[in-house]
Design an enzyme around this catalytic site. Structure first.
Site, PDB file in Angstrom:
ATOM      1  N   ARG A 292     -18.206 -67.252  32.779  1.00  0.00           N
ATOM      2  CA  ARG A 292     -18.277 -66.605  34.104  1.00  0.00           C
ATOM      3  C   ARG A 292     -19.045 -65.278  34.033  1.00  0.00           C
ATOM      4  O   ARG A 292     -20.186 -65.201  34.446  1.00  0.00           O
ATOM      5  CB  ARG A 292     -16.846 -66.402  34.645  1.00  0.00           C
ATOM      6  CG  ARG A 292     -16.800 -66.102  36.139  1.00  0.00           C
ATOM      7  CD  ARG A 292     -17.120 -64.666  36.489  1.00  0.00           C
ATOM      8  NE  ARG A 292     -16.257 -63.687  35.821  1.00  0.00           N
ATOM      9  CZ  ARG A 292     -16.486 -62.372  35.864  1.00  0.00           C
ATOM     10  NH1 ARG A 292     -17.541 -61.872  36.492  1.00  0.00           N
ATOM     11  NH2 ARG A 292     -15.686 -61.530  35.224  1.00  0.00           N
ATOM     12  N   ASP A 293     -18.459 -64.280  33.435  1.00  0.00           N
ATOM     13  CA  ASP A 293     -19.109 -62.962  33.390  1.00  0.00           C
ATOM     14  C   ASP A 293     -20.430 -63.052  32.626  1.00  0.00           C
ATOM     15  O   ASP A 293     -21.391 -62.344  32.934  1.00  0.00           O
ATOM     16  CB  ASP A 293     -18.172 -61.952  32.694  1.00  0.00           C
ATOM     17  CG  ASP A 293     -18.460 -60.517  33.076  1.00  0.00           C
ATOM     18  OD1 ASP A 293     -19.399 -60.291  33.853  1.00  0.00           O
ATOM     19  OD2 ASP A 293     -17.742 -59.618  32.592  1.00  0.00           O
TER      20      ASP A 293
ATOM     21  N   HIS B   9     -11.625 -54.698  28.902  1.00  0.00           N
ATOM     22  CA  HIS B   9     -12.822 -55.521  29.145  1.00  0.00           C
ATOM     23  C   HIS B   9     -14.040 -54.614  28.919  1.00  0.00           C
ATOM     24  O   HIS B   9     -14.471 -53.907  29.829  1.00  0.00           O
ATOM     25  CB  HIS B   9     -12.735 -56.031  30.590  1.00  0.00           C
ATOM     26  CG  HIS B   9     -13.894 -56.841  31.055  1.00  0.00           C
ATOM     27  ND1 HIS B   9     -13.789 -58.182  31.349  1.00  0.00           N
ATOM     28  CD2 HIS B   9     -15.175 -56.517  31.334  1.00  0.00           C
ATOM     29  CE1 HIS B   9     -14.950 -58.643  31.782  1.00  0.00           C
ATOM     30  NE2 HIS B   9     -15.812 -57.637  31.792  1.00  0.00           N
TER      31      HIS B   9
ATOM     32  N   HIS C  88     -17.964 -53.717  27.856  1.00  0.00           N
ATOM     33  CA  HIS C  88     -19.347 -54.188  27.724  1.00  0.00           C
ATOM     34  C   HIS C  88     -19.975 -53.341  26.624  1.00  0.00           C
ATOM     35  O   HIS C  88     -19.624 -52.179  26.442  1.00  0.00           O
ATOM     36  CB  HIS C  88     -20.102 -54.019  29.047  1.00  0.00           C
ATOM     37  CG  HIS C  88     -19.750 -55.073  30.060  1.00  0.00           C
ATOM     38  ND1 HIS C  88     -20.676 -55.927  30.596  1.00  0.00           N
ATOM     39  CD2 HIS C  88     -18.573 -55.417  30.616  1.00  0.00           C
ATOM     40  CE1 HIS C  88     -20.082 -56.755  31.447  1.00  0.00           C
ATOM     41  NE2 HIS C  88     -18.794 -56.461  31.478  1.00  0.00           N
TER      42      HIS C  88
ATOM     43  N   CYS D  97     -23.408 -57.904  34.999  1.00  0.00           N
ATOM     44  CA  CYS D  97     -22.975 -58.097  36.384  1.00  0.00           C
ATOM     45  C   CYS D  97     -24.204 -57.976  37.269  1.00  0.00           C
ATOM     46  O   CYS D  97     -24.940 -56.993  37.179  1.00  0.00           O
ATOM     47  CB  CYS D  97     -21.931 -57.045  36.755  1.00  0.00           C
ATOM     48  SG  CYS D  97     -21.474 -57.145  38.494  1.00  0.00           S
TER      49      CYS D  97
ATOM     50  N   ASN E 232     -21.649 -58.251  27.573  1.00  0.00           N
ATOM     51  CA  ASN E 232     -20.221 -58.083  27.302  1.00  0.00           C
ATOM     52  C   ASN E 232     -20.084 -57.912  25.792  1.00  0.00           C
ATOM     53  O   ASN E 232     -20.980 -58.246  25.025  1.00  0.00           O
ATOM     54  CB  ASN E 232     -19.464 -59.343  27.713  1.00  0.00           C
ATOM     55  CG  ASN E 232     -19.187 -59.382  29.190  1.00  0.00           C
ATOM     56  OD1 ASN E 232     -20.089 -59.608  29.992  1.00  0.00           O
ATOM     57  ND2 ASN E 232     -17.951 -59.138  29.562  1.00  0.00           N
TER      58      ASN E 232
HETATM   59  P1  HMG Z   1     -19.577 -61.532  52.784  1.00  0.00           P
HETATM   60  O1  HMG Z   1     -21.001 -61.902  53.038  1.00  0.00           O
HETATM   61  O2  HMG Z   1     -19.103 -60.206  53.260  1.00  0.00           O
HETATM   62  O3  HMG Z   1     -18.568 -62.681  53.281  1.00  0.00           O
HETATM   63  O4  HMG Z   1     -19.337 -61.613  51.207  1.00  0.00           O
HETATM   64  P2  HMG Z   1     -18.083 -63.142  54.686  1.00  0.00           P
HETATM   65  O5  HMG Z   1     -16.607 -63.234  54.626  1.00  0.00           O
HETATM   66  O6  HMG Z   1     -18.732 -62.325  55.775  1.00  0.00           O
HETATM   67  O7  HMG Z   1     -18.685 -64.634  54.770  1.00  0.00           O
HETATM   68  C1  HMG Z   1     -20.081 -64.875  54.811  1.00  0.00           C
HETATM   69  C2  HMG Z   1     -20.343 -66.316  54.384  1.00  0.00           C
HETATM   70  O8  HMG Z   1     -19.943 -66.518  53.024  1.00  0.00           O
HETATM   71  C3  HMG Z   1     -19.581 -67.349  55.207  1.00  0.00           C
HETATM   72  O9  HMG Z   1     -20.366 -68.539  55.249  1.00  0.00           O
HETATM   73  C4  HMG Z   1     -18.364 -67.616  54.353  1.00  0.00           C
HETATM   74  O10 HMG Z   1     -17.794 -68.883  54.572  1.00  0.00           O
HETATM   75  C5  HMG Z   1     -18.952 -67.543  52.955  1.00  0.00           C
HETATM   76  P3  HMG Z   1     -21.367 -68.841  56.475  1.00  0.00           P
HETATM   77  O11 HMG Z   1     -20.495 -68.864  57.692  1.00  0.00           O
HETATM   78  O12 HMG Z   1     -22.374 -67.715  56.507  1.00  0.00           O
HETATM   79  O13 HMG Z   1     -21.952 -70.159  56.086  1.00  0.00           O
HETATM   80  N1  HMG Z   1     -17.933 -67.179  51.957  1.00  0.00           N
HETATM   81  C6  HMG Z   1     -17.742 -67.830  50.788  1.00  0.00           C
HETATM   82  N2  HMG Z   1     -18.364 -68.891  50.240  1.00  0.00           N
HETATM   83  C7  HMG Z   1     -17.904 -69.315  49.035  1.00  0.00           C
HETATM   84  N3  HMG Z   1     -16.886 -68.717  48.373  1.00  0.00           N
HETATM   85  C8  HMG Z   1     -16.263 -67.660  48.900  1.00  0.00           C
HETATM   86  C9  HMG Z   1     -16.687 -67.176  50.159  1.00  0.00           C
HETATM   87  N4  HMG Z   1     -16.284 -66.158  50.941  1.00  0.00           N
HETATM   88  C10 HMG Z   1     -17.048 -66.177  52.027  1.00  0.00           C
HETATM   89  N5  HMG Z   1     -15.245 -67.096  48.235  1.00  0.00           N
HETATM   90  C11 HMG Z   1     -17.928 -62.022  49.331  1.00  0.00           C
HETATM   91  C12 HMG Z   1     -18.090 -61.284  50.657  1.00  0.00           C
HETATM   92  C13 HMG Z   1     -16.697 -61.437  48.655  1.00  0.00           C
HETATM   93  C14 HMG Z   1     -17.734 -63.496  49.595  1.00  0.00           C
HETATM   94  C15 HMG Z   1     -19.204 -61.791  48.468  1.00  0.00           C
HETATM   95  O14 HMG Z   1     -19.484 -60.441  48.430  1.00  0.00           O
HETATM   96  C16 HMG Z   1     -19.068 -62.329  47.077  1.00  0.00           C
HETATM   97  O15 HMG Z   1     -18.975 -63.503  46.856  1.00  0.00           O
HETATM   98  N6  HMG Z   1     -19.081 -61.416  46.048  1.00  0.00           N
HETATM   99  C17 HMG Z   1     -18.879 -61.786  44.672  1.00  0.00           C
HETATM  100  C18 HMG Z   1     -19.812 -61.044  43.791  1.00  0.00           C
HETATM  101  C19 HMG Z   1     -19.548 -61.368  42.351  1.00  0.00           C
HETATM  102  O16 HMG Z   1     -19.101 -62.433  41.992  1.00  0.00           O
HETATM  103  N7  HMG Z   1     -19.864 -60.390  41.472  1.00  0.00           N
HETATM  104  C20 HMG Z   1     -19.712 -60.525  40.066  1.00  0.00           C
HETATM  105  C21 HMG Z   1     -18.281 -60.488  39.595  1.00  0.00           C
HETATM  106  S1  HMG Z   1     -17.550 -58.872  39.395  1.00  0.00           S
HETATM  107  C22 HMG Z   1     -17.843 -58.481  37.771  1.00  0.00           C
HETATM  108  O17 HMG Z   1     -18.638 -59.123  37.146  1.00  0.00           O
HETATM  109  C23 HMG Z   1     -17.019 -57.414  37.148  1.00  0.00           C
HETATM  110  C24 HMG Z   1     -15.938 -57.961  36.221  1.00  0.00           C
HETATM  111  O18 HMG Z   1     -16.483 -58.826  35.246  1.00  0.00           O
HETATM  112  C25 HMG Z   1     -15.241 -56.812  35.508  1.00  0.00           C
HETATM  113  C26 HMG Z   1     -16.182 -55.885  34.754  1.00  0.00           C
HETATM  114  O19 HMG Z   1     -17.143 -56.343  34.119  1.00  0.00           O
HETATM  115  O20 HMG Z   1     -15.882 -54.686  34.759  1.00  0.00           O
HETATM  116  C27 HMG Z   1     -14.879 -58.730  36.994  1.00  0.00           C
HETATM  117 MG    MG Z   2     -17.621 -57.817  32.886  1.00  0.00          MG
END
Ligand code: HMG
Ligand code: MG
Length: 298
Positions: A10-11, A206, A208, A239, A248
């Site tokens: 995933r990450d 966690h 990096h 990310c 990572n």
């Molecule tokens: P948004 O655009 O504000 O969402 O995104 P919305 O609620 O306005 O919905 C817009 C559209 O997205 C709609 O579809 C929803 O149905 C759809 P449309 O009507 O336009 O066809 N939608 C989804 N589709 C699939 N799965 C969902 C979902 N939710 C809404 N869950 C949202 C808000 C949170 C969805 C978006 O910003 C997002 O997906 N962000 C994720 C980003 C991400 O994954 N980043 C990387 C992970 S974090 C990280 O790596 C850090 C970590 O590892 C720790 C570290 O390293 O420190 C954890």
């Molecule tokens: Mg991470």
């Protein structure tokens, strides 16, 4: 025994330019499990527009479910940002999810399109529904030591957010150094705030390795009795919403150090290195891990 949470699928993969096939991702997770990894974050139910590499997570989980041996041996989890994601996870029969908030407002907006406060309210609903569905919930806190947009993050704020996450009902909080800026002094300063608190055992780290301080930070955390660490095979990762979040902490480098210190992980290091080489052939670039390039006969 040290608990390792492998976040490579995933990450790690979320930042790779080459789109890997569903079959390759499934093979990757199976190989990790066969090497003895017990906890694997296998995908994310996030918007495919935001993170295209995770778009096939449902397909991956449904495929993995068919392998009874793997399901029995491995705790598989997925990242979930909201109720839409939780419903997709439930549909796949997932037993564990991870929610993820940030310690800085700019990162929260860029990563999940809402403020920290809004995200906590959102996660309250997610945790409640997940628990009703008998799904375990892990919590992440990103940018716990530094933010790519705001710089240093005050330790008091991070402590508060860790406690907030625990109040939500997560069984563990993974403290993320998303852009790899932490040094052992900072790590100690944060963890010491929990040293008299029995909830310290609910903390995971966690790291990096962006600036090469990952293992030093693990050592500082071990000294403060932290026994759960996230890492990613070969150092895959980053990310997409944090420029410079490359790498990572590589799982094999971490395990080499832990085993050398007499700590047990239950992982076969030789098998892990072979997976690192295999993954390099799939993503078509070298991985940053040290161990996979070193003399294995030592
Ligand atoms: P948004 O655009 O504000 O969402 O995104 P919305 O609620 O306005 O919905 C817009 C559209 O997205 C709609 O579809 C929803 O149905 C759809 P449309 O009507 O336009 O066809 N939608 C989804 N589709 C699939 N799965 C969902 C979902 N939710 C809404 N869950 C949202 C808000 C949170 C969805 C978006 O910003 C997002 O997906 N962000 C994720 C980003 C991400 O994954 N980043 C990387 C992970 S974090 C990280 O790596 C850090 C970590 O590892 C720790 C570290 O390293 O420190 C954890
Ligand atoms: Mg991470």
């Amino acid at each position: 025994m040290i608990k390792l949470v492998e976040v490579g699928p995933r990450d790690g993969l979320q930042n790779e330019k080459i789109m890997l096939s569903c079959a390759t991702k499934v093979q990757f997770i199976e190989k990790l499990s066969q090497a003895g990894i017990k906890h694997i974050e296998a995908g994310a139910f996030v918007s495919p527009k935001w993170v295209p590499q995770m778009a096939d997570s449902a397909k991956i989980f449904k495929q993995l479910k068919k392998s009874h041996k793997l399901v029995k041996a491995t705790n598989l989890s997925a990242l979930v940002p909201n109720l839409v994601g939780l419903d997709a996870a439930i549909d796949c029969g997932i037993k564990e999810i991870a929610i993820f908030a940030a310690c800085s407002e700019s990162f929260s907006q860029r990563n999940i399109n809402c403020s920290i406060k809004e995200s906590i309210s959102r996660f309250q609903l997610v945790v409640k529904k997940a628990m009703k569905s008998k799904i375990r919930v892990r919590g992440y806190l990103s940018t716990s030591f530094g933010c790519p947009y705001e710089g240093r993050v005050p330790v008091v704020r991070v402590e508060k957010l860790i406690r907030k996450m625990l109040e939500l009902g997560v069984y563990e909080v993974s403290i993320g150094d998303t852009i790899g800026v932490a040094t052992p002094k900072q790590v100690r300063a944060l963890l010491k705030r929990f040293s008299q608190d029995e909830r310290q055992k609910l903390l995971a780290m966690h790291f990096h390795n962006t600036r090469g301080t990952g293992l030093a930070n693990v050592l500082a955390s071990l000294d403060l009795d932290i026994t759960t660490y996230d890492s990613s095979l070969g150092g895959l990762g980053g990310c997409p919403y944090a420029k410079g979040a490359s790498g990572n902490l590589p799982t094999e480098d971490l395990i080499y150090m832990l085993h050398g210190m007499g700590l047990k992980t239950g992982v076969n290091l030789k098998k892990l290195i072979e997976i690192s080489w295999w993954m390099e052939s799939k993503i078509k670039h070298p991985l940053p891990s040290f161990l996979s390039k070193a003399n294995l006969n030592f």
